[in-house]
Write an enzyme that holds these catalytic residues in place. Structure first.
Site, short mmCIF file in Angstrom:
data_model
loop_
_atom_site.label_atom_id
_atom_site.label_comp_id
_atom_site.label_asym_id
_atom_site.label_seq_id
_atom_site.Cartn_x
_atom_site.Cartn_y
_atom_site.Cartn_z
N HIS A 85 78.40 20.08 78.47
CA HIS A 85 78.59 18.71 77.97
C HIS A 85 78.92 18.72 76.49
O HIS A 85 78.46 19.58 75.73
CB HIS A 85 77.37 17.83 78.26
CG HIS A 85 76.09 18.22 77.58
ND1 HIS A 85 75.74 17.75 76.33
CD2 HIS A 85 75.06 19.00 77.98
CE1 HIS A 85 74.55 18.22 76.00
NE2 HIS A 85 74.12 18.99 76.98
N ASP A 87 78.56 15.90 74.38
CA ASP A 87 77.79 15.00 73.52
C ASP A 87 76.54 15.68 72.99
O ASP A 87 76.06 16.68 73.53
CB ASP A 87 77.41 13.73 74.28
CG ASP A 87 76.45 13.99 75.43
OD1 ASP A 87 76.69 14.94 76.19
OD2 ASP A 87 75.48 13.21 75.59
N ASP A 148 73.03 22.40 71.60
CA ASP A 148 72.89 21.70 72.86
C ASP A 148 73.95 20.60 72.90
O ASP A 148 73.73 19.53 72.39
CB ASP A 148 71.48 21.12 72.99
CG ASP A 148 71.26 20.34 74.27
OD1 ASP A 148 72.08 20.45 75.19
OD2 ASP A 148 70.25 19.62 74.34
N GLU A 182 75.96 13.46 78.78
CA GLU A 182 74.88 14.12 79.53
C GLU A 182 73.52 13.78 78.94
O GLU A 182 72.53 13.61 79.66
CB GLU A 182 75.10 15.63 79.53
CG GLU A 182 74.15 16.42 80.43
CD GLU A 182 72.88 16.93 79.73
OE1 GLU A 182 72.04 17.52 80.42
OE2 GLU A 182 72.73 16.70 78.50
N GLU A 183 73.45 13.66 77.61
CA GLU A 183 72.17 13.43 76.94
C GLU A 183 71.57 12.07 77.26
O GLU A 183 70.37 11.86 77.04
CB GLU A 183 72.33 13.58 75.42
CG GLU A 183 72.70 14.99 74.96
CD GLU A 183 71.56 15.98 75.13
OE1 GLU A 183 70.50 15.61 75.68
OE2 GLU A 183 71.74 17.14 74.71
N ASP A 205 74.02 25.68 79.85
CA ASP A 205 73.25 24.74 79.03
C ASP A 205 71.78 25.13 78.97
O ASP A 205 70.92 24.28 78.82
CB ASP A 205 73.40 23.32 79.61
CG ASP A 205 72.90 22.23 78.68
OD1 ASP A 205 72.72 22.50 77.48
OD2 ASP A 205 72.70 21.10 79.15
N HIS A 388 67.57 18.87 70.13
CA HIS A 388 67.22 17.48 69.82
C HIS A 388 66.43 17.37 68.52
O HIS A 388 65.76 16.36 68.28
CB HIS A 388 66.42 16.81 70.95
CG HIS A 388 67.15 16.72 72.25
ND1 HIS A 388 66.78 15.83 73.25
CD2 HIS A 388 68.23 17.37 72.72
CE1 HIS A 388 67.60 15.96 74.28
NE2 HIS A 388 68.48 16.91 73.98
#
Length: 420
Positions: A85, A87, A148, A182-183, A205, A388
């Protein structure tokens, strides 16, 4: 089997370029992608894929990037997809990311220069002990890094270039899919699997070097609504039953030493309030419910329901409604029907000289939903850590091993299949 080499620091340079592009998704947006800026990375990836010689590379109107690496074998090999992903998480700023390479890491704490209160401590980040002599990439202290999942994106791109450049390497048709959002749980909402045309996939991932994950949480979302009794506060005695206070009591009465994210690990599930809003007359809380089996999800929902019923006995004129909706399910239910997918992934990791670690994810991935959409899809490591957060980091050497694992997967599937 041919070995990938990170020539002229191509991999870390590629990753750093992607990390500098702000692709933060937005859960409050109804569009797809949720932020137009995600397309900036998508357009860059298409440009690079076309430059590699991948003629069908494109980004659709929803921000999904598709591409095909043609087969180099006469064998009839299943079509593999590698997916990551684009994003980054809305939990931490992704604007003006300044990646820093800490070369030849020797076990020290990493103090980030733009905010020296942000320290990546070796005592807290246990995987750093395995990184002695490696090159660690971090952000500068004011943003997340975006490993990520831009580590996964960069790794797939490096593997694509390597395979296109080395056409003597035998592999079947390989599909590439890069997704937005995705997040925020929408990563495959508008993925066109017919257009993709893959038989199965691997998301790239994961975290720790050598990990392959064939199991995720199953997930439900729950909305608890309290209907109270409103009254003028000056004349409320014996009349008012505040929905806000009732809801607060219910949340406070839920288990504190179990069934919470902060007290569970491994295969333990939880009930977690994520949003509260309301007034005296009506209040609402959103919960996420997580565990590895559907039966456990049902049990956790009953804990929430029984707690609400018990508290409401003290408020005879009030009521509640609990609505539970499925979000995603444990991909192991699907992957167990296709054991070769995980087995060949493990073999690919081991051929890269790494100890393979089959693990479970305390969360979900695009692969969870893809598996139930008809595209069985485990998750392999990308090397990202502390995602994150401003302490996010990734090792260049771990990323190199991820690229080699991707190449190995493609080769192993070709080796295992007979001529037509």
């Amino acid at each position: 089997m041919s070995t990938y080499h990170n020539i002229n620091k191509s991999l870390e340079n590629r990753f750093i370029k992607y990390a500098r592009i702000d692709t933060q998704s937005d859960p409050d947006s109804a569009t797809c992608p949720s932020t137009e800026k995600q397309k900036n990375l998508g357009l860059e990836l298409v440009k690079e894929l076309l430059a590699f010689g991948i003629a069908d590379a494109e980004m659709d109107e929803n921000g999904y990037v598709y591409a095909t690496i043609p087969s180099t074998t006469d064998k009839k090999v299943p079509v593999i997809c590698f997916c990551s992903h684009m994003d980054t998480s809305p939990d931490c700023s992704g604007e003006n990311v300044k990646p820093i390479i800490h070369e030849n890491y020797q076990g020290e704490d990493l103090i980030l220069p733009d905010d020296e209160s942000i320290i990546i401590k070796s005592s807290e980040h246990k995987d750093l002990i395995h990184q002695i002599g490696n090159d660690i990439i971090t952000a500068s202290g004011t943003t997340l890094l975006g490993a990520d999942n831009k580590a996964g994106v960069a790794e797939i791109m490096e593997a694509a270039k390597f395979l296109i450049t080395n056409k003597h390497i035998k592999h079947g048709t390989i599909k590439i899919l890069f997704t937005p959002d995705e997040e925020i749980g929408r990563g495959v909402d508008k993925a066109d699997l017919i257009k993709l045309g893959a038989d199965f996939a691997y998301t790239v991932d994961g975290e720790t070097l050598g990990s392959i994950e064939d199991e995720t949480f199953s997930a439900d979302g729950a909305t608890l609504t309290i209907n109270g009794v409103s009254s003028h506060p000056g004349f409320a005695k014996g009349k008012m039953e505040s929905a806000i206070k009732i809801l607060s009591e219910i949340i406070a009465a839920l288990p504190k030493d179990k069934l919470t994210p902060e007290t569970t690990l491994g295969k333990e599930g939880f009930i977690h309030p994520v949003m509260i809003k309301g007034q005296v007359e009506q209040a609402e809380a959103q919960f996420i419910i997580r565990d590895f089996t559907d039966e456990k999800l049902t049990e956790h929902a009953e804990v929430l329901r029984n707690t609400a019923e018990r508290i409401l006995k003290n408020y005879p004129n009030s009521s509640f409604n609990l609505e539970v909706k499925a979000q995603y399910r444990n991909m192991k239910q699907v992957l167990d029907l296709h054991p070769n997918i995980v087995a060949y992934g493990i073999e690919a990791i081991e051929r890269a000289g790494i100890v393979a670690k089959k693990q479970s994810i305390r969360g979900g991935t695009d692969g969870s939903r893809l598996s139930f959409m008809g595209l069985p899809c485990p998750n392999i490591f990308a090397g990202e850590h502390a995602f994150h957060s401003k302490q996010e980091w990734v090792s260049v050497q771990d990323m190199e091993k991820a690229v080699q694992t991707i190449v190995n997967i493609a080769c192993i599937w070709e080796e295992k299949f007979s001529l037509v």
